[in-house]
Design a protein around this motif. Structure first.
Motif, PDB file in Angstrom:
ATOM      1  N   GLY A 526      66.782 -45.401 -92.029  1.00 42.49           N
ATOM      2  CA  GLY A 526      67.451 -46.433 -91.565  1.00 42.49           C
ATOM      3  C   GLY A 526      69.156 -46.125 -92.024  1.00 42.49           C
ATOM      4  N   LEU A 527      69.181 -45.885 -93.174  1.00 44.17           N
ATOM      5  CA  LEU A 527      70.535 -45.686 -93.745  1.00 44.17           C
ATOM      6  C   LEU A 527      71.182 -44.531 -93.046  1.00 44.17           C
ATOM      7  CD1 LEU A 527      69.767 -46.198 -97.634  1.00 44.17           C
ATOM      8  CD2 LEU A 527      71.123 -47.893 -96.300  1.00 44.17           C
ATOM      9  N   LEU A 528      70.558 -43.513 -92.831  1.00 47.46           N
ATOM     10  CA  LEU A 528      71.335 -42.270 -92.101  1.00 47.46           C
ATOM     11  C   LEU A 528      71.552 -42.855 -90.736  1.00 47.46           C
ATOM     12  CD1 LEU A 528      70.427 -38.918 -91.884  1.00 47.46           C
ATOM     13  CD2 LEU A 528      70.453 -39.896 -89.891  1.00 47.46           C
ATOM     14  N   ALA A 529      70.873 -43.704 -90.098  1.00 46.47           N
ATOM     15  CA  ALA A 529      70.926 -44.431 -88.658  1.00 46.47           C
ATOM     16  C   ALA A 529      72.584 -45.223 -88.763  1.00 46.47           C
ATOM     17  CB  ALA A 529      69.942 -44.940 -88.193  1.00 46.47           C
ATOM     18  N   ALA A 532      75.506 -43.011 -89.177  1.00 42.16           N
ATOM     19  CA  ALA A 532      75.492 -42.179 -87.955  1.00 42.16           C
ATOM     20  C   ALA A 532      76.256 -43.357 -86.851  1.00 42.16           C
ATOM     21  CB  ALA A 532      74.394 -41.830 -87.372  1.00 42.16           C
ATOM     22  N   VAL A 533      75.749 -44.364 -86.787  1.00 40.78           N
ATOM     23  CA  VAL A 533      76.042 -45.251 -85.624  1.00 40.78           C
ATOM     24  C   VAL A 533      77.639 -45.806 -86.007  1.00 40.78           C
ATOM     25  CG1 VAL A 533      76.186 -47.853 -84.848  1.00 40.78           C
ATOM     26  CG2 VAL A 533      74.221 -46.154 -84.918  1.00 40.78           C
ATOM     27  N   GLU A 534      77.977 -46.135 -87.445  1.00 40.50           N
ATOM     28  CA  GLU A 534      79.299 -46.387 -87.878  1.00 40.50           C
ATOM     29  C   GLU A 534      80.341 -45.293 -87.717  1.00 40.50           C
ATOM     30  OE1 GLU A 534      78.201 -47.342 -91.974  1.00 40.50           O
ATOM     31  OE2 GLU A 534      77.713 -49.315 -91.460  1.00 40.50           O
ATOM     32  N   ALA A 535      79.721 -44.001 -87.558  1.00 39.05           N
ATOM     33  CA  ALA A 535      80.694 -42.621 -87.441  1.00 39.05           C
ATOM     34  C   ALA A 535      80.833 -42.392 -85.929  1.00 39.05           C
ATOM     35  CB  ALA A 535      80.076 -41.434 -88.050  1.00 39.05           C
ATOM     36  N   GLY A 536      80.165 -43.241 -85.319  1.00 41.51           N
ATOM     37  CA  GLY A 536      80.423 -43.167 -83.750  1.00 41.51           C
ATOM     38  C   GLY A 536      79.223 -42.158 -83.143  1.00 41.51           C
ATOM     39  N   LEU A 537      78.321 -41.645 -83.890  1.00 42.41           N
ATOM     40  CA  LEU A 537      77.431 -40.563 -83.127  1.00 42.41           C
ATOM     41  C   LEU A 537      76.339 -41.455 -82.571  1.00 42.41           C
ATOM     42  CD1 LEU A 537      76.755 -38.446 -86.353  1.00 42.41           C
ATOM     43  CD2 LEU A 537      78.345 -37.948 -84.654  1.00 42.41           C
ATOM     44  N   HIS A 538      75.808 -40.533 -81.449  1.00 37.63           N
ATOM     45  CA  HIS A 538      74.766 -41.303 -80.970  1.00 37.63           C
ATOM     46  C   HIS A 538      73.697 -40.396 -80.583  1.00 37.63           C
ATOM     47  CE1 HIS A 538      77.639 -39.287 -77.820  1.00 37.63           C
ATOM     48  NE2 HIS A 538      76.595 -39.449 -77.096  1.00 37.63           N
ATOM     49  N   HIS A 663      75.917 -33.795 -93.970  1.00 35.21           N
ATOM     50  CA  HIS A 663      76.232 -34.319 -95.393  1.00 35.21           C
ATOM     51  C   HIS A 663      77.035 -35.579 -95.276  1.00 35.21           C
ATOM     52  CE1 HIS A 663      79.919 -32.746 -95.647  1.00 35.21           C
ATOM     53  NE2 HIS A 663      79.617 -31.630 -95.098  1.00 35.21           N
ATOM     54  N   ASP A 664      77.820 -35.729 -94.254  1.00 29.45           N
ATOM     55  CA  ASP A 664      78.644 -36.930 -94.346  1.00 29.45           C
ATOM     56  C   ASP A 664      77.774 -38.352 -94.210  1.00 29.45           C
ATOM     57  OD1 ASP A 664      81.039 -35.489 -94.302  1.00 29.45           O
ATOM     58  OD2 ASP A 664      80.823 -34.942 -92.086  1.00 29.45           O
ATOM     59  N   ILE A 665      76.834 -38.174 -93.568  1.00 26.41           N
ATOM     60  CA  ILE A 665      75.806 -39.370 -93.282  1.00 26.41           C
ATOM     61  C   ILE A 665      74.823 -39.343 -94.086  1.00 26.41           C
ATOM     62  CG2 ILE A 665      76.848 -39.755 -90.895  1.00 26.41           C
ATOM     63  CD1 ILE A 665      74.391 -38.726 -89.889  1.00 26.41           C
ATOM     64  N   TRP A 666      74.402 -38.304 -95.046  1.00 22.52           N
ATOM     65  CA  TRP A 666      72.963 -38.580 -95.471  1.00 22.52           C
ATOM     66  C   TRP A 666      73.185 -39.628 -96.597  1.00 22.52           C
ATOM     67  CZ3 TRP A 666      68.627 -36.052 -94.082  1.00 22.52           C
ATOM     68  CH2 TRP A 666      67.454 -36.229 -94.986  1.00 22.52           C
ATOM     69  N   PRO A 667      72.132 -40.224 -96.703  1.00 17.20           N
ATOM     70  CA  PRO A 667      72.189 -41.455 -97.898  1.00 17.20           C
ATOM     71  C   PRO A 667      71.899 -40.616 -99.283  1.00 17.20           C
ATOM     72  CG  PRO A 667      70.348 -41.873 -96.466  1.00 17.20           C
ATOM     73  CD  PRO A 667      71.040 -40.746 -95.699  1.00 17.20           C
ATOM     74  N   SER A 668      72.376 -41.244-100.426  1.00 23.65           N
ATOM     75  CA  SER A 668      72.111 -40.616-101.633  1.00 23.65           C
ATOM     76  C   SER A 668      70.878 -41.090-102.027  1.00 23.65           C
ATOM     77  CB  SER A 668      73.181 -41.009-102.725  1.00 23.65           C
ATOM     78  OG  SER A 668      73.355 -42.163-102.906  1.00 23.65           O
ATOM     79  N   ARG A 669      69.977 -40.589-103.143  1.00 21.19           N
ATOM     80  CA  ARG A 669      68.969 -40.797-103.569  1.00 21.19           C
ATOM     81  C   ARG A 669      69.002 -42.386-104.232  1.00 21.19           C
ATOM     82  NH1 ARG A 669      64.346 -38.456-104.241  1.00 21.19           N
ATOM     83  NH2 ARG A 669      63.903 -38.861-106.451  1.00 21.19           N
ATOM     84  N   GLU A 670      70.405 -42.237-104.993  1.00 22.23           N
ATOM     85  CA  GLU A 670      70.581 -43.704-105.454  1.00 22.23           C
ATOM     86  C   GLU A 670      70.829 -44.837-104.598  1.00 22.23           C
ATOM     87  OE1 GLU A 670      71.397 -40.449-108.000  1.00 22.23           O
ATOM     88  OE2 GLU A 670      72.490 -40.841-105.982  1.00 22.23           O
ATOM     89  N   GLU A 671      71.435 -44.725-103.466  1.00 20.88           N
ATOM     90  CA  GLU A 671      71.471 -45.638-102.462  1.00 20.88           C
ATOM     91  C   GLU A 671      70.284 -46.182-101.808  1.00 20.88           C
ATOM     92  OE1 GLU A 671      74.661 -45.288 -99.223  1.00 20.88           O
ATOM     93  OE2 GLU A 671      74.600 -43.315 -99.937  1.00 20.88           O
ATOM     94  N   VAL A 672      69.191 -45.166-101.595  1.00 24.80           N
ATOM     95  CA  VAL A 672      67.920 -45.368-101.163  1.00 24.80           C
ATOM     96  C   VAL A 672      67.189 -46.128-102.359  1.00 24.80           C
ATOM     97  CG1 VAL A 672      65.783 -44.205-100.347  1.00 24.80           C
ATOM     98  CG2 VAL A 672      67.982 -43.242 -99.738  1.00 24.80           C
TER      99      VAL A 672
END
Length: 964
Positions: A526-529, A532-538, A663-672
């Motif tokens: 979910g965090l990666l999604a 990704a959306v915030e970066a304009g990916l689809h 690596h730009d959109i991968w959530p860190s373990r701390e975030e998760v």
């Protein structure tokens, strides 16, 4: 605080906690000085319990010193252990509670007050083993014929479900109207209102819904089938102090233990001490992830602790597992857990404690730690211990733990040096052995393209896929000609042109299944999604995307954490609750994709977070299928291909044309971990607390007698007052000689507790079956020996009823023996019954390792009720030998190098022996046979406690006399 009982040898160590609570505690570090400072944390917990319970009899000063001298005494001495509490599940709990109810009867008969009979140790009993799946329903939404075809029609509403009114949308992107109908998005068909496994909230509108039909039906049958047992449990919880029953329908024993029962630090009469637990469930080890020492044992050991005796264990070796380094950014919690488990299995830690330390420990969440601790059976350790640290305290805070108690807990744990601090440069504990695991060595991986066991490191994915194209057709190969490996086929879809090639992703399914039900990996997706959306990916619209949570709770935390709309934006809409993509229930691909695949003979791909990926399983036109973690499923969907090197190639570009890498959109373990603690843990713990304390309608309305003594139903075939106390006297009588005893069974080596007391189904021709038939039951109603542990008449008849039992008197496997006075070959129970009517005592002859296998209380209780006075064996499984003593059977052992054959014994003789008035551990006794032979044996008692119990006729009698 009340003064400690007389006899405590370490009263001088009691101090007042240096905070506002004014709690007391045993300052054990004062006892050991530098010796204490190098003890493993898990051994410090054992030592504190020994100091606190040292009474000079059950726990001696020598035992305390042995634990303090762990470094030199490990693996060489037995030590007692008094856990803070006991955990039972209902199958193993029923005989224990029946014994306590029977003890009240015995105490009253002796003129005592039955109200005084209570477990000495706090005991929790979870009713979680009664449920059988009589009804089930696989709620698969959008289920086409496997491999394509027309969509199936939506199922009808459950008749027990109230059809919800049309509710206004709360602005979630997944919503297309009210709960009862609507489109879920471009990839989904009609949504059925039937939502399985969603007892709390509707996943789309977060509105309460009724219990699912299958849950209600199964609970109804459970309460009907087990009414007698449930009434008895509820009566027990009312009359016995120190007993709490967790009602059926609340949760599994290990989960309830972790999420509701665990204290971390116990408090009793203003005295603080570490929480610890033993119990009759192999998953007890889970709580070691919270810094709570605990492991699973057999029923009779647990009952002994309930009765006020310590558990016994060989002072264990402790393997220190140092976690170093930092995990790869793309590694998920599941990768870490499985990597550590694999390493421990390879090292070999069977029968030992494992304790984690090092800078890498702080990177593991409580979910990670408890999962690693729960997998002890996978690598054979007794337990895997994570000392309490700041991560633990933060977790407890998120569970709603009282802040004042939390502060006292931290102060106490630091005072007794049971708090692990990475910043503290003081000396680490000394371990029996140290192994190192560099978290950086654990690499993220996927499995495929055709089998789940073919793992591929994420960094090797592109080259591995290329190799698969080249290889001959087989487990991995597709044999695509070199000149065709770069072929591209254009398709038109929804007004746009796209290009397909070998490796193109056409199915991407996020499934909360098996290992991927771990909240951290679903939240990571979910965090990666979101990023990704915030970066304009689809995600390209022709990719068949789906999101299938394992339960409504998954949907709830994805929604409450705010990531669900972003998953939906990428096409990962919730399709329902059930097995879908894994079993081939995928909506058909578009005609444009199907034609392109066929035209170019393309090896297209499916990526899913399930557990099955065999070729053609998802769809017959998708030849390569990869199992991946949920966040990687989303990543590959965005990339649109598996033929990509995530380190070197971008997923896509943002609106400004800048390359966006994984690596730009991968959530860190701390975030998760932060999201997990804030949105998963709190809601789960709150829901479980409410469910546990409120019970349920059936449990709450269950009527039970309001009486000091349990009103036994003489017609009951499940609950019966056992006959252990029938001949109990107020004072123990002198040890009686065994005169002219016959041999009931002549057995060989490695007789297991399952040979002695089987737990499985009841054979139709067995004495137990005859007993049940005479009471009007049909074979379908026999149930199992395990389910009837509360009925001594069934269990006694089931003793030695295993069809694999090899009795040398018979010469073949059969639950039979010879009644020598008459010469008849009979069922073991029938022969024993005749011997008892004739007043003839019985013994058993056996070889090596008598009583091996699982700990089983009825493997000792059953022979006792058959009239067995002693077992004479070459050697014993120690736990079973302890059980024999605990029930009042003498464990006799041949002298080294001797056995029945070498002594010329046939087993047809009668045997006589006399016990000396001053019985002592390991004393040698003489046995005389009816043939005139005299030989010596060892009375296999190891200490004065065992001799005291035996003189009383067993543990139950010993405790009953204490209450009288």
């Amino acid at each position: 605080m009340d003064a400690p009982s007389a006899g405590y040898a370490f009263e001088y160590l009691i101090e007042t906690l240096n905070d506002s609570s004014h709690k007391k505690f045993f300052n054990v570090p004062r006892l050991g000085g530098t010796k204490y400072d190098v003890l493993p944390y898990s051994i410090r917990v054992l030592l504190e319990a020994a100091v606190r319970n040292c009474d000079g009899f059950l726990m001696k000063r020598e035992d305390v010193m042995n634990i303090l001298d762990w470094k030199t005494k490990q693996s060489n001495v037995e030590v007692p252990f008094f856990p803070a509490r006991v955990l039972l599940q209902d199958f193993t709990g029923i005989p224990a509670m029946v014994d306590f109810a029977a003890m009240r009867e015995a105490v009253k008969t002796l003129g005592g007050d039955p109200k005084k009979v209570h477990p000495a140790c706090p005991t929790d009993l979870t009713v979680d083993h009664s449920l059988q799946i009589d009804f089930n329903k696989c709620a698969i939404q959008n289920a086409p014929n496997p491999g394509g075809g027309d969509l199936q029609k939506a199922g009808k509403l459950s008749p027990l479900r109230v059809q919800p009114k049309k509710l206004p949308c709360r602005g979630q992107t997944t919503c297309r109207g009210s709960c009862d109908s609507g489109e879920l998005g471009r990839n989904s068909g009609r949504f059925s209102s039937q939502i399985e496994n969603t007892p709390i909230l509707c996943p789309f509108h977060l509105q309460p819904v009724p219990e699912p039909e299958t849950v209600l039906k199964n609970q109804e049958v459970e309460f009907g089938r087990n009414r007698e047992r449930l009434q008895f449990f509820k009566w027990s919880s009312r009359v016995f102090k120190n007993v709490a029953v967790i009602p059926p329908g609340t949760g599994m024993a290990h989960q309830v233990n972790l999420e509701y029962l665990s204290r971390v630090v116990f408090e009793e009469k203003d005295l603080l001490f570490p929480d610890s637990v033993i119990g009759t469930d192999s998953h007890i080890t889970m709580v070691n992830g919270l810094g709570i020492l605990g492991w699973g044992v057999g029923g009779i050991e647990t009952e002994a602790v309930m009765l006020g005796l310590p558990a016994s264990l060989t002072l264990p070796e402790v393997v220190g597992c140092e976690l170093t380094g930092s995990s790869n950014p793309f590694v998920t919690s599941i990768d870490v857990v499985l990597g550590i488990t694999k390493h421990l299995r390879q090292v070999g830690v069977a029968g030992k404690f494992v304790e984690f330390f090092g800078s890498g420990v702080s990177q593991l969440s409580i979910v990670d730690r408890t999962t690693i601790a729960n997998m002890c059976p996978e690598y054979g350790a007794i337990l895997s211990f994570f000392p309490v640290d700041n991560v633990t305290l933060k977790h407890l805070e998120h569970t709603g733990f009282d802040k004042a108690k939390l502060k006292s807990m931290e102060t106490y744990l630091k005072a007794v040096k049971l708090f692990r601090n990475d910043q503290d440069n003081s000396r680490e504990p000394e371990y029996s052995q140290v192994i190192q695991i560099n978290l950086n060595s654990i690499v993220p991986s996927v499995s495929g393209p055709k089998r789940p066991q073919d793992r591929v490191a994420l960094t090797d994915m592109k080259s591995d896929f290329q190799a698969c194209l080249n290889e001959k057709v087989g487990f991995k190969g597709f044999q695509i000609a070199a000149e065709k490996q770069n072929d591209i086929v254009s398709i038109h879809y929804e007004g746009s042109e796209y290009k397909l090639s070998h490796g193109s992703v056409v199915i991407a399914a996020v499934i909360s299944c098996t290992n991927n039900c771990n909240p951290s990996v679903m939240l990571a997706a979910g965090l990666l999604a979101k990023k990704a959306v915030e970066a304009g990916l689809h995600v390209k619209p022709y990719i068949r995307t789906s999101l299938s949570p394992g339960s409504g709770m998954v949907t709830h935390y994805l929604s409450s954490s705010g990531v669900l709309p972003y998953l939906s934006k990428l096409g990962f809409e919730i399709v329902g609750y059930g097995c879908s993509t894994c079993v081939g229930n995928t909506a058909p691909l578009s005609e444009a994709v199907l034609n392109a695949v066929k035209q170019g003979d393309l090896v297209t791909c499916g990526v899913l977070s399930g557990n099955k990926n065999f070729e053609g399983r998802l769809c017959d036109c998708v030849r390569a299928n990869y199992l991946a973690s949920p966040p990687l499923v989303v990543a590959y969907a965005i990339a649109g291909t598996v033929n990509i090197d995530f380190q070197m190639e971008p997923l896509g570009t943002d609106p400004t044309g800048r390359n966006i890498y994984l690596h730009d959109i991968w959530p860190s373990r701390e975030e998760v971990h932060q999201i997990e603690e804030e949105h998963v843990v709190l809601s789960m713990f709150k829901a479980l607390k409410e469910k546990t304390e409120m019970g349920n309608k059936r449990w709450n309305s269950l009527e039970v007698p309001d009486s000091v003594l349990f009103p036994w139903d003489l017609k009951s075939t499940y609950i019966r007052c056992p006959s252990f106390f029938d001949k109990l006297t107020k004072e123990p009588v002198a040890l009686q000689p065994i005169e002219n005893a016959h041999v009931l069974l002549y057995l060989g080596d490695s007789v297991t507790t399952d040979h002695i007391s089987p737990a499985g189904s009841i054979a139709r021709s067995s004495p137990a079956a005859k007993y049940l038939t005479n009471r009007g039951l049909t074979p379908r109603e026999f149930n199992s020996y395990g389910a009837r542990r509360g009925n001594d008449a069934v269990m006694t008849r089931g003793t030695f009823a295993n069809i694999k039992l090899f009795n040398k008197f018979i010469g073949k496997p059969a639950p039979k023996t010879v009644h020598f006075p008459s010469g008849q070959t009979l069922d073991v129970f029938e022969a024993a019954e005749l011997y008892q009517k004739e007043g003839i005592p019985l013994i058993i002859l056996a070889g090596k390792k008598y009583g091996s296998g699982n700990s089983r209380d009825w493997a000792a209780k059953g022979p006792y009720l058959l009239g067995v006075k002693a077992v004479l064996a070459e050697s014993y499984e120690k736990i079973h030998k302890d059980h024999l003593i605990g029930i009042g059977i003498a464990p006799l052992q041949f002298l080294p190098g001797e056995n029945a054959d070498s002594l010329g014994l046939s087993g047809r003789e009668t045997f006589s022996l006399t016990f000396p008035e001053e019985l002592s551990p390991g004393v040698t006794l003489n046995i005389k046979t009816s043939t005139g032979k005299v030989f010596s044996v060892i009375a296999s008692f190891e200490n004065d406690v065992e001799i005291t119990l035996f003189k009383h006729g067993g543990l139950l009698n010993f405790v009953a006399r204490k209450f009288s």
